[in-house]
Design a protein around this motif. Sequence first.
Motif, PDB file in Angstrom:
ATOM      1  N   PRO A  38       0.824  -1.208   0.000  1.00  0.00           N
ATOM      2  CA  PRO A  38       0.000   0.000   0.000  1.00  0.00           C
ATOM      3  C   PRO A  38       0.861   1.263   0.000  1.00  0.00           C
ATOM      4  N   ASP A  39       0.447   2.252  -0.755  1.00  0.00           N
ATOM      5  CA  ASP A  39       1.142   3.538  -0.817  1.00  0.00           C
ATOM      6  C   ASP A  39       0.600   4.399   0.316  1.00  0.00           C
ATOM      7  N   MET A  40       1.243   4.312   1.480  1.00  0.00           N
ATOM      8  CA  MET A  40       0.734   4.961   2.692  1.00  0.00           C
ATOM      9  C   MET A  40       1.904   5.265   3.631  1.00  0.00           C
ATOM     10  N   GLU A  41       1.676   6.149   4.566  1.00  0.00           N
ATOM     11  CA  GLU A  41       2.691   6.431   5.582  1.00  0.00           C
ATOM     12  C   GLU A  41       2.676   5.324   6.635  1.00  0.00           C
ATOM     13  N   GLN A  42       3.864   4.885   7.047  1.00  0.00           N
ATOM     14  CA  GLN A  42       3.955   3.882   8.102  1.00  0.00           C
ATOM     15  C   GLN A  42       3.343   4.412   9.399  1.00  0.00           C
ATOM     16  N   ARG A  43       2.744   3.513  10.167  1.00  0.00           N
ATOM     17  CA  ARG A  43       2.200   3.915  11.465  1.00  0.00           C
ATOM     18  C   ARG A  43       3.311   4.249  12.453  1.00  0.00           C
ATOM     19  N   GLN A  44       4.434   3.557  12.341  1.00  0.00           N
ATOM     20  CA  GLN A  44       5.590   3.813  13.196  1.00  0.00           C
ATOM     21  C   GLN A  44       6.863   3.593  12.384  1.00  0.00           C
ATOM     22  N   VAL A  45       7.941   4.241  12.822  1.00  0.00           N
ATOM     23  CA  VAL A  45       9.278   3.940  12.317  1.00  0.00           C
ATOM     24  C   VAL A  45      10.116   3.548  13.530  1.00  0.00           C
ATOM     25  N   ILE A  46      10.677   2.338  13.495  1.00  0.00           N
ATOM     26  CA  ILE A  46      11.386   1.791  14.648  1.00  0.00           C
ATOM     27  C   ILE A  46      12.873   1.663  14.348  1.00  0.00           C
ATOM     28  N   ASN A  47      13.697   2.091  15.304  1.00  0.00           N
ATOM     29  CA  ASN A  47      15.134   1.859  15.246  1.00  0.00           C
ATOM     30  C   ASN A  47      15.373   0.368  15.496  1.00  0.00           C
ATOM     31  N   HIS A  48      15.893  -0.329  14.505  1.00  0.00           N
ATOM     32  CA  HIS A  48      16.024  -1.782  14.613  1.00  0.00           C
ATOM     33  C   HIS A  48      17.226  -2.225  15.445  1.00  0.00           C
ATOM     34  N   ILE A  49      18.012  -1.270  15.958  1.00  0.00           N
ATOM     35  CA  ILE A  49      19.094  -1.605  16.875  1.00  0.00           C
ATOM     36  C   ILE A  49      18.602  -1.612  18.316  1.00  0.00           C
ATOM     37  N   ASN A  50      17.876  -0.549  18.702  1.00  0.00           N
ATOM     38  CA  ASN A  50      17.456  -0.452  20.105  1.00  0.00           C
ATOM     39  C   ASN A  50      15.955  -0.625  20.318  1.00  0.00           C
ATOM     40  N   GLY A  51      15.181  -0.755  19.235  1.00  0.00           N
ATOM     41  CA  GLY A  51      13.751  -0.977  19.354  1.00  0.00           C
ATOM     42  C   GLY A  51      12.929   0.254  19.672  1.00  0.00           C
ATOM     43  N   GLU A  52      13.560   1.418  19.685  1.00  0.00           N
ATOM     44  CA  GLU A  52      12.851   2.646  20.037  1.00  0.00           C
ATOM     45  C   GLU A  52      12.204   3.277  18.799  1.00  0.00           C
ATOM     46  N   GLU A  53      11.059   3.938  19.041  1.00  0.00           N
ATOM     47  CA  GLU A  53      10.375   4.617  17.941  1.00  0.00           C
ATOM     48  C   GLU A  53      11.135   5.867  17.544  1.00  0.00           C
ATOM     49  N   MET A  54      11.222   6.096  16.245  1.00  0.00           N
ATOM     50  CA  MET A  54      11.925   7.255  15.707  1.00  0.00           C
ATOM     51  C   MET A  54      10.923   8.294  15.243  1.00  0.00           C
ATOM     52  N   GLN A  55      11.248   9.539  15.420  1.00  0.00           N
ATOM     53  CA  GLN A  55      10.335  10.624  15.050  1.00  0.00           C
ATOM     54  C   GLN A  55      10.584  11.058  13.612  1.00  0.00           C
ATOM     55  N   GLU A  56      10.178  10.208  12.703  1.00  0.00           N
ATOM     56  CA  GLU A  56      10.289  10.511  11.284  1.00  0.00           C
ATOM     57  C   GLU A  56       9.193   9.771  10.540  1.00  0.00           C
ATOM     58  N   ALA A  57       8.961  10.175   9.308  1.00  0.00           N
ATOM     59  CA  ALA A  57       7.911   9.554   8.488  1.00  0.00           C
ATOM     60  C   ALA A  57       8.545   8.760   7.355  1.00  0.00           C
ATOM     61  N   ARG A  58       7.991   7.575   7.101  1.00  0.00           N
ATOM     62  CA  ARG A  58       8.417   6.770   5.966  1.00  0.00           C
ATOM     63  C   ARG A  58       7.188   6.194   5.275  1.00  0.00           C
ATOM     64  N   ASN A  59       7.346   5.885   3.998  1.00  0.00           N
ATOM     65  CA  ASN A  59       6.250   5.382   3.181  1.00  0.00           C
ATOM     66  C   ASN A  59       6.384   3.871   3.023  1.00  0.00           C
ATOM     67  N   VAL A  60       5.290   3.147   3.224  1.00  0.00           N
ATOM     68  CA  VAL A  60       5.300   1.688   3.177  1.00  0.00           C
ATOM     69  C   VAL A  60       5.756   1.173   1.811  1.00  0.00           C
ATOM     70  N   LEU A  61       5.209   1.732   0.742  1.00  0.00           N
ATOM     71  CA  LEU A  61       5.566   1.291  -0.609  1.00  0.00           C
ATOM     72  C   LEU A  61       7.038   1.563  -0.908  1.00  0.00           C
ATOM     73  N   VAL A  62       7.509   2.742  -0.554  1.00  0.00           N
ATOM     74  CA  VAL A  62       8.904   3.117  -0.809  1.00  0.00           C
ATOM     75  C   VAL A  62       9.852   2.225  -0.017  1.00  0.00           C
ATOM     76  N   GLU A  63       9.512   1.951   1.241  1.00  0.00           N
ATOM     77  CA  GLU A  63      10.372   1.101   2.069  1.00  0.00           C
ATOM     78  C   GLU A  63      10.370  -0.346   1.570  1.00  0.00           C
ATOM     79  N   ALA A  64       9.189  -0.862   1.224  1.00  0.00           N
ATOM     80  CA  ALA A  64       9.099  -2.235   0.729  1.00  0.00           C
ATOM     81  C   ALA A  64       9.892  -2.414  -0.558  1.00  0.00           C
TER      82      ALA A  64
END
Length: 219
Positions: free
Chosen positions: A44-70
């Motif tokens: 889906p071409d949509m904004e992610q509900r969350q962006v997570i730092n995959h090292i420490n598991g903490e939520e990051m304050q930024e926006a990413r797009n599901v389609l672009v990331e996939a």
Amino acid sequence: MSEKKKFAVVLSGCGVYDGAEITETVTTLLAIEKAGAEYEVFAPDMEQRQVINHINGEEMQEARNVLVEAARIVRGDIKPLSGFNAENYDALMFPGGFGAAKNLSSFAFDGPECSIHPEVEKAVRETHKADKPIGALCITPVIMAKIFGEAKLTIGSDQSVADALQAMGASHVNTTHGEVVTDKNLKIATTPCYMLDAKITQIAEGAENIVNAVMKMTS
């Protein structure tokens, strides 16, 4: 020579904590090719509900797009889910990752009261109406439970998630690595993958087994 079967594969981003689980995705695509089939990938071409730092598991304050990331996982060869047409495919597959519970649905936030992304629900219902099979790995069986209610599914052996599935009307079967549960009436196959502690070889086994189970239902 008969024409190759074609799978549509739906991703939810890139990365286990906020998108599609990368190992599950890659082993699923590999299994599809090994089974002699082809695939096209959607998100889906949509904004992610969350962006997570995959090292420490903490939520990051930024926006990413599901389609672009996939698109990162499949070298850019991906289409918006809004363009999916069940007539063009023989089967529909959902690799796991928390993106399925955050972007494709709201299960991570709302549990059994969750909603399903409209494009996801449309793709699932159109595939089912066309009497074509669906494969769901890891946490993605929650999507099937919410859409269909009475379905025979597995997410492994996590009791809290199994209880949530049953609260949505589904019947849960405990499974271990590589096992596939098939609801023959709905033509849905499910397998636990990283809902269990797993090695990459066990994920590959589960992906291969579920792809083969889905392939059998396409004939």
